[in-house]
Enzyme design. Structure first.
Site, PDB file in Angstrom:
ATOM      1  CG  ASN A  48     -36.702  45.355 -37.437  1.00 30.02           C
ATOM      2  OD1 ASN A  48     -37.626  46.090 -37.756  1.00 30.02           O
ATOM      3  ND2 ASN A  48     -35.445  45.742 -37.463  1.00 30.02           N
ATOM      4  CG  HIS A 134     -31.187  47.735 -46.012  1.00 24.61           C
ATOM      5  ND1 HIS A 134     -29.918  47.275 -45.739  1.00 24.61           N
ATOM      6  CD2 HIS A 134     -31.709  48.130 -44.826  1.00 24.61           C
ATOM      7  CE1 HIS A 134     -29.687  47.366 -44.447  1.00 24.61           C
ATOM      8  NE2 HIS A 134     -30.756  47.885 -43.866  1.00 24.61           N
ATOM      9  CD  GLU A 186     -35.836  46.850 -48.565  1.00 24.11           C
ATOM     10  OE1 GLU A 186     -36.783  46.951 -47.765  1.00 24.11           O
ATOM     11  OE2 GLU A 186     -34.870  47.614 -48.559  1.00 24.11           O
ATOM     12  CB  SER A 190     -36.701  48.153 -44.166  1.00 23.26           C
ATOM     13  OG  SER A 190     -36.076  49.244 -44.803  1.00 23.26           O
ATOM     14  CG  ASP A 215     -33.343  42.357 -48.468  1.00 24.46           C
ATOM     15  OD1 ASP A 215     -33.696  41.506 -47.620  1.00 24.46           O
ATOM     16  OD2 ASP A 215     -32.617  43.330 -48.185  1.00 24.46           O
ATOM     17  CG  HIS A 218     -38.330  44.364 -42.950  1.00 22.86           C
ATOM     18  ND1 HIS A 218     -38.208  44.648 -41.609  1.00 22.86           N
ATOM     19  CD2 HIS A 218     -37.261  44.929 -43.563  1.00 22.86           C
ATOM     20  CE1 HIS A 218     -37.123  45.380 -41.421  1.00 22.86           C
ATOM     21  NE2 HIS A 218     -36.535  45.558 -42.582  1.00 22.86           N
ATOM     22  CE  LYS A 249     -33.778  43.911 -40.070  1.00 24.27           C
ATOM     23  NZ  LYS A 249     -33.371  44.465 -41.351  1.00 24.27           N
TER      24      LYS A 249
HETATM   25  C1  LIG Z   1     -31.994  44.877 -41.781  1.00 19.30           C
HETATM   26  C2  LIG Z   1     -31.922  44.744 -43.252  1.00 19.30           C
HETATM   27  C3  LIG Z   1     -30.799  44.207 -43.897  1.00 19.30           C
HETATM   28  C4  LIG Z   1     -29.552  43.861 -43.138  1.00 19.30           C
HETATM   29  O1  LIG Z   1     -29.709  42.727 -42.373  1.00 19.30           O
HETATM   30  P1  LIG Z   1     -28.848  42.572 -41.035  1.00 19.30           P
HETATM   31  O2  LIG Z   1     -28.939  41.141 -40.711  1.00 19.30           O
HETATM   32  O3  LIG Z   1     -29.489  43.467 -40.023  1.00 19.30           O
HETATM   33  O4  LIG Z   1     -27.452  43.016 -41.357  1.00 19.30           O
HETATM   34  C5  LIG Z   1     -30.846  44.037 -45.250  1.00 19.30           C
HETATM   35  N1  LIG Z   1     -31.922  44.403 -45.968  1.00 19.30           N
HETATM   36  C6  LIG Z   1     -33.005  44.950 -45.388  1.00 19.30           C
HETATM   37  C7  LIG Z   1     -34.164  45.339 -46.220  1.00 19.30           C
HETATM   38  C8  LIG Z   1     -33.043  45.144 -44.020  1.00 19.30           C
HETATM   39  O5  LIG Z   1     -34.099  45.720 -43.457  1.00 19.30           O
END
Ligand SMILES: *Cc1c(COP(=O)(O)O)cnc(C)c1O
Length: 415
Positions: A48, A134, A186, A190, A215, A218, A249
């Site tokens: 990522n 997620h 999101e 993801s 969120d 990505h 990421k």
């Molecule tokens: C990876 C991810 C998380 C968690 O983030 P980390 O920093 O890896 O713990 C939360 N939400 C989504 C959509 C993700 O892809």
């Protein structure tokens, strides 16, 4: 003797029989467009690290400098004595980047979701989440004790039905704190790489008086004129109560963040248990993230993101030029799913369905020098196992070419 290990072995065997056993693969190189696994160098389509920042000299230098100035560890939680200057610098940088009043960082994105949702909601509240959010959000929702309702993926009618039900339920006479409804989605999903209809979700949440948490794990660093995320691109950032993301990421470092109002951040400092009861992250991670945000905003950030979209375009053009209509169809439907613009997504799922078919395809790609992970339950639903291709700005045109030709063989074999 204890029944412990035999019991766990039996459980592992059951997981293996379903084609769902997962194992760690040791990587003997930094994260990048090429990684070394088992003595071989593979082209990496699994990370990522979309902008190629995880091993960038500017981030490494910032991290080393933080180690020399502030040491290796933070020594305590932020509220005890661990609130070292690099965390404050990072939060100021983040708030300025996102254009919000304030920001708060956590040790991971996972801890961010869990701390924030459980702080804001209790058993009298309602949380409404997209079917594909997620695991960190699902776990947080369960832990909060709030009533959890799931709407079909990106389905606005389903969301509105649930909001209507929630509005009937919450009575304004209830004493402090009043029951609330929180919607969580999101922005770029993801495992599917598609985008949420944020404008339409905002219209609904405003109509029904709910709150919204988005969120941007990505999307941060990639979308919008300043690469703040999809909310910026759609011009809706200031209508979202809670903007969440990860620093791990596209930002190439580690940690999670919340951006929003000053009251939100002050409240989380007082109530988010994953923030309060956990040692602060290493200062190097914060300084690397600060450097990453500065880089993303610079002309280099702009050219890296343009390069990423160029690679996505090349993948799409490359598949069109293969003789495999099935591959073209599968990839096209995946890369053109960010509905509000012509911008493609760096996440391209190739859904094979069967778990063992996905694993076999990943193995075959590995034999050809390409690292593309097979994603299975519980990361995605059973029967929707897939190859999850992630593109980064660090890939070359030749990398994309090698990927396209290997994928078309796999798709032709599976169709
Ligand atoms: C990876 C991810 C998380 C968690 O983030 P980390 O920093 O890896 O713990 C939360 N939400 C989504 C959509 C993700 O892809």
């Amino acid at each position: 003797m204890s029944t412990f290990d035999p019991e766990l072995k039996a459980r592992l065997e059951a997981i293996r029989e379903q084609g769902l056993l997962r194992e760690l693969r040791r990587v003997d190189s930094p994260q990048g467009q090429r990684i070394r696994i088992g003595g071989r160098e593979l082209i990496n389509f699994s990370s990522n690290d979309y902008l190629g920042l995880a091993n960038h000299p500017a981030l490494k230098e910032a991290a080393s400098k933080a180690v020399m100035e502030f040491g290796a560890g933070a020594g305590a939680s932020r509220l005890i004595c661990g609130s070292l200057a690099p965390f404050h610098e990072l939060e100021e940088t983040l708030a300025a980047f996102k254009g919000t009043e304030a920001a708060l960082t956590f040790s991971t994105g996972y801890a961010t979701a869990v701390g924030t949702i459980t702080a804001l909601l209790g058993k009298d509240d309602i949380i409404i989440v997209d079917k594909l959010v997620h695991a960190s959000i699902v776990d947080a929702a369960k832990l909060s004790g709030a009533k959890l309702r799931v709407f079909a993926h990106n389905d606005l009618n389903d969301l509105e039905d649930i909001l209507r039900w929630a509005a009937k339920r919450s009575s304004p006479q209830t004493p402090n704190p009043r029951p609330q409804t929180l919607i969580v989605t999101e922005s770029i999903f993801s495992m599917d790489g598609d985008a949420a209809p944020l404008r339409e979700i905002l219209a609904l949440k405003e109509k029904y008086g709910a709150w919204l948490m988005v969120d941007e794990a990505h999307a941060t660093g990639l979308y919008g004129p300043h690469r703040r995320g999809l909310a910026e691109q759609l011009g809706v950032s200031d209508r979202i109560e809670i903007q969440m993301g990860t620093l791990g990421k596209a930002l190439g470092a580690s940690g999670g963040y919340i951006c929003g109002s000053r009251p939100l951040v002050d409240f989380l400092v007082n109530r988010a248990r994953s923030f309060i009861f956990s040692t602060a992250p290493v200062p190097a991670a914060a300084s690397a993230a600060t450097a990453a945000i500065q880089l993303v905003q610079s002309s280099e950030g702009q050219s890296q993101s343009e390069l990423l979209w160029k690679r996505a375009e090349q993948l799409s053009a490359g598949t069109r030029s293969t003789a495999s209509p099935t591959l073209t169809e599968k990839i096209e439907s995946a890369v053109e799913r960010v509905p509000t613009s012509a911008i493609p997504s760096p996440i391209v799922p190739l859904i094979l369905g069967d778990e063992s078919a996905a694993v076999a395809a990943a193995t075959q790609l590995r034999d050809q020098g390409l690292f593309v992970p097979a994603i299975r339950y519980p990361t995605v639903a059973r029967g929707s196992a897939r190859l999850r291709i992630t593109l980064t700005a660090a890939h070359s045109n030749d990398d994309i070419g090698a990927l396209v030709s290997a994928l078309s063989q796999i798709v032709n074999r599976n169709s």
